[in-house]
Write a protein that holds these residues in place. Structure first.
Motif, PDB file in Angstrom:
ATOM      1  N   PHE A  14       0.817  -1.210   0.000  1.00  0.00           N
ATOM      2  CA  PHE A  14       0.000   0.000   0.000  1.00  0.00           C
ATOM      3  C   PHE A  14       0.851   1.261   0.000  1.00  0.00           C
ATOM      4  O   PHE A  14       0.432   2.309  -0.484  1.00  0.00           O
ATOM      5  CB  PHE A  14      -0.997   0.001   1.166  1.00  0.00           C
ATOM      6  N   GLN A  15       2.088   1.160   0.506  1.00  0.00           N
ATOM      7  CA  GLN A  15       2.975   2.330   0.486  1.00  0.00           C
ATOM      8  C   GLN A  15       3.253   2.772  -0.951  1.00  0.00           C
ATOM      9  O   GLN A  15       3.381   3.960  -1.222  1.00  0.00           O
ATOM     10  CB  GLN A  15       4.309   2.038   1.197  1.00  0.00           C
ATOM     11  N   GLN A  16       3.329   1.797  -1.870  1.00  0.00           N
ATOM     12  CA  GLN A  16       3.556   2.129  -3.276  1.00  0.00           C
ATOM     13  C   GLN A  16       2.355   2.880  -3.838  1.00  0.00           C
ATOM     14  O   GLN A  16       2.520   3.831  -4.599  1.00  0.00           O
ATOM     15  CB  GLN A  16       3.834   0.860  -4.079  1.00  0.00           C
ATOM     16  N   ILE A  17       1.159   2.474  -3.456  1.00  0.00           N
ATOM     17  CA  ILE A  17      -0.053   3.182  -3.887  1.00  0.00           C
ATOM     18  C   ILE A  17      -0.011   4.616  -3.377  1.00  0.00           C
ATOM     19  O   ILE A  17      -0.328   5.559  -4.102  1.00  0.00           O
ATOM     20  CB  ILE A  17      -1.329   2.467  -3.382  1.00  0.00           C
ATOM     21  N   GLN A  18       0.431   4.808  -2.133  1.00  0.00           N
ATOM     22  CA  GLN A  18       0.551   6.157  -1.578  1.00  0.00           C
ATOM     23  C   GLN A  18       1.527   6.997  -2.390  1.00  0.00           C
ATOM     24  O   GLN A  18       1.274   8.166  -2.674  1.00  0.00           O
ATOM     25  CB  GLN A  18       1.025   6.109  -0.126  1.00  0.00           C
ATOM     26  N   LYS A  19       2.642   6.400  -2.784  1.00  0.00           N
ATOM     27  CA  LYS A  19       3.643   7.118  -3.578  1.00  0.00           C
ATOM     28  C   LYS A  19       3.096   7.492  -4.944  1.00  0.00           C
ATOM     29  O   LYS A  19       3.371   8.568  -5.455  1.00  0.00           O
ATOM     30  CB  LYS A  19       4.925   6.293  -3.706  1.00  0.00           C
ATOM     31  N   TYR A  20       2.297   6.607  -5.538  1.00  0.00           N
ATOM     32  CA  TYR A  20       1.665   6.926  -6.810  1.00  0.00           C
ATOM     33  C   TYR A  20       0.697   8.096  -6.631  1.00  0.00           C
ATOM     34  O   TYR A  20       0.663   9.025  -7.415  1.00  0.00           O
ATOM     35  CB  TYR A  20       0.886   5.733  -7.363  1.00  0.00           C
ATOM     36  N   GLU A  21      -0.096   8.014  -5.567  1.00  0.00           N
ATOM     37  CA  GLU A  21      -1.130   9.019  -5.331  1.00  0.00           C
ATOM     38  C   GLU A  21      -0.539  10.402  -5.089  1.00  0.00           C
ATOM     39  O   GLU A  21      -1.081  11.402  -5.554  1.00  0.00           O
ATOM     40  CB  GLU A  21      -1.984   8.587  -4.134  1.00  0.00           C
ATOM     41  N   THR A  22       0.574  10.467  -4.384  1.00  0.00           N
ATOM     42  CA  THR A  22       1.189  11.765  -4.089  1.00  0.00           C
ATOM     43  C   THR A  22       2.078  12.256  -5.220  1.00  0.00           C
ATOM     44  O   THR A  22       2.516  13.404  -5.203  1.00  0.00           O
ATOM     45  CB  THR A  22       2.043  11.694  -2.809  1.00  0.00           C
ATOM     46  N   GLY A  23       2.362  11.377  -6.188  1.00  0.00           N
ATOM     47  CA  GLY A  23       3.229  11.769  -7.289  1.00  0.00           C
ATOM     48  C   GLY A  23       4.698  11.549  -7.006  1.00  0.00           C
ATOM     49  O   GLY A  23       5.557  11.935  -7.794  1.00  0.00           O
ATOM     50  N   MET A  24       5.016  10.923  -5.868  1.00  0.00           N
ATOM     51  CA  MET A  24       6.411  10.655  -5.531  1.00  0.00           C
ATOM     52  C   MET A  24       7.027   9.668  -6.528  1.00  0.00           C
ATOM     53  O   MET A  24       8.178   9.803  -6.910  1.00  0.00           O
ATOM     54  CB  MET A  24       6.521  10.109  -4.111  1.00  0.00           C
ATOM     55  N   ASN A  25       6.246   8.671  -6.941  1.00  0.00           N
ATOM     56  CA  ASN A  25       6.690   7.700  -7.941  1.00  0.00           C
ATOM     57  C   ASN A  25       5.777   7.777  -9.151  1.00  0.00           C
ATOM     58  O   ASN A  25       4.574   8.009  -9.014  1.00  0.00           O
ATOM     59  CB  ASN A  25       6.648   6.275  -7.385  1.00  0.00           C
ATOM     60  N   ARG A  26       6.366   7.547 -10.307  1.00  0.00           N
ATOM     61  CA  ARG A  26       5.579   7.514 -11.535  1.00  0.00           C
ATOM     62  C   ARG A  26       4.913   6.150 -11.675  1.00  0.00           C
ATOM     63  O   ARG A  26       5.433   5.148 -11.213  1.00  0.00           O
ATOM     64  CB  ARG A  26       6.479   7.756 -12.743  1.00  0.00           C
ATOM     65  N   VAL A  27       3.787   6.152 -12.346  1.00  0.00           N
ATOM     66  CA  VAL A  27       3.046   4.916 -12.582  1.00  0.00           C
ATOM     67  C   VAL A  27       3.368   4.443 -13.998  1.00  0.00           C
ATOM     68  O   VAL A  27       3.163   5.172 -14.958  1.00  0.00           O
ATOM     69  CB  VAL A  27       1.520   5.146 -12.446  1.00  0.00           C
ATOM     70  N   SER A  28       3.874   3.227 -14.117  1.00  0.00           N
ATOM     71  CA  SER A  28       4.167   2.680 -15.443  1.00  0.00           C
ATOM     72  C   SER A  28       2.854   2.362 -16.151  1.00  0.00           C
ATOM     73  O   SER A  28       1.796   2.235 -15.525  1.00  0.00           O
ATOM     74  CB  SER A  28       5.014   1.413 -15.323  1.00  0.00           C
ATOM     75  N   ALA A  29       2.933   2.224 -17.460  1.00  0.00           N
ATOM     76  CA  ALA A  29       1.737   1.920 -18.250  1.00  0.00           C
ATOM     77  C   ALA A  29       1.112   0.597 -17.812  1.00  0.00           C
ATOM     78  O   ALA A  29      -0.118   0.491 -17.679  1.00  0.00           O
ATOM     79  CB  ALA A  29       2.093   1.884 -19.732  1.00  0.00           C
ATOM     80  N   SER A  30       1.949  -0.410 -17.568  1.00  0.00           N
ATOM     81  CA  SER A  30       1.405  -1.715 -17.170  1.00  0.00           C
ATOM     82  C   SER A  30       0.762  -1.648 -15.785  1.00  0.00           C
ATOM     83  O   SER A  30      -0.275  -2.271 -15.544  1.00  0.00           O
ATOM     84  CB  SER A  30       2.488  -2.788 -17.195  1.00  0.00           C
ATOM     85  N   ARG A  31       1.345  -0.869 -14.893  1.00  0.00           N
ATOM     86  CA  ARG A  31       0.763  -0.727 -13.554  1.00  0.00           C
ATOM     87  C   ARG A  31      -0.550   0.055 -13.628  1.00  0.00           C
ATOM     88  O   ARG A  31      -1.517  -0.263 -12.942  1.00  0.00           O
ATOM     89  CB  ARG A  31       1.742  -0.024 -12.619  1.00  0.00           C
ATOM     90  N   LEU A  32      -0.594   1.081 -14.488  1.00  0.00           N
ATOM     91  CA  LEU A  32      -1.823   1.848 -14.666  1.00  0.00           C
ATOM     92  C   LEU A  32      -2.929   0.939 -15.192  1.00  0.00           C
ATOM     93  O   LEU A  32      -4.081   1.034 -14.774  1.00  0.00           O
ATOM     94  CB  LEU A  32      -1.594   3.023 -15.618  1.00  0.00           C
TER      95      LEU A  32
END
Length: 108
Positions: A14-32
């Motif tokens: 879930f920490q990765q989801i938080q990073k995606y949500e805040t923009g800290m990490n980019r979301v790859s096309a496959s993850r999107l």
């Protein structure tokens, strides 16, 4: 749906989801794609309103991108060597180096 539930459906922490949500990490096309599938929405859902962007705004974005990078960055010998060296680094160290480069580029 909570971040924890989404993370479980996608198969990440879930920490990765938080990073995606805040923009800290980019979301790859496959993850999107995985996230859209988990939420039962089309991938286009995440891009709603993009087509409404004014032509002048699109031109400004395009010229900003052009100003920051050469048209074919990998045609530059130094850039190509840097990319090859980067991918030769173990993944955990490569991620740390990427974050450092991102911080330094924000400062410049």
């Amino acid at each position: 749906m909570t971040q924890q539930q989404l993370a479980e459906r996608v198969g990440i922490k879930f920490q990765q989801i938080q990073k995606y949500e805040t923009g800290m990490n980019r979301v790859s096309a496959s993850r999107l794609w995985d996230i859209a599938e988990s939420l039962a929405v089309p991938v286009a859902y995440f891009f709603e309103g993009m087509s409404e962007m004014a032509d002048s705004e699109m031109d400004a974005v395009a010229s900003d991108v052009e100003a920051r990078a050469p048209v074919d960055i990998l045609a530059d010998k130094e850039a190509l060597e840097l990319v090859r060296s980067y991918y030769a680094i173990p993944e955990n160290q490569r991620r740390r180096l990427f974050e450092l480069a991102r911080v330094l580029s924000d400062v410049a």
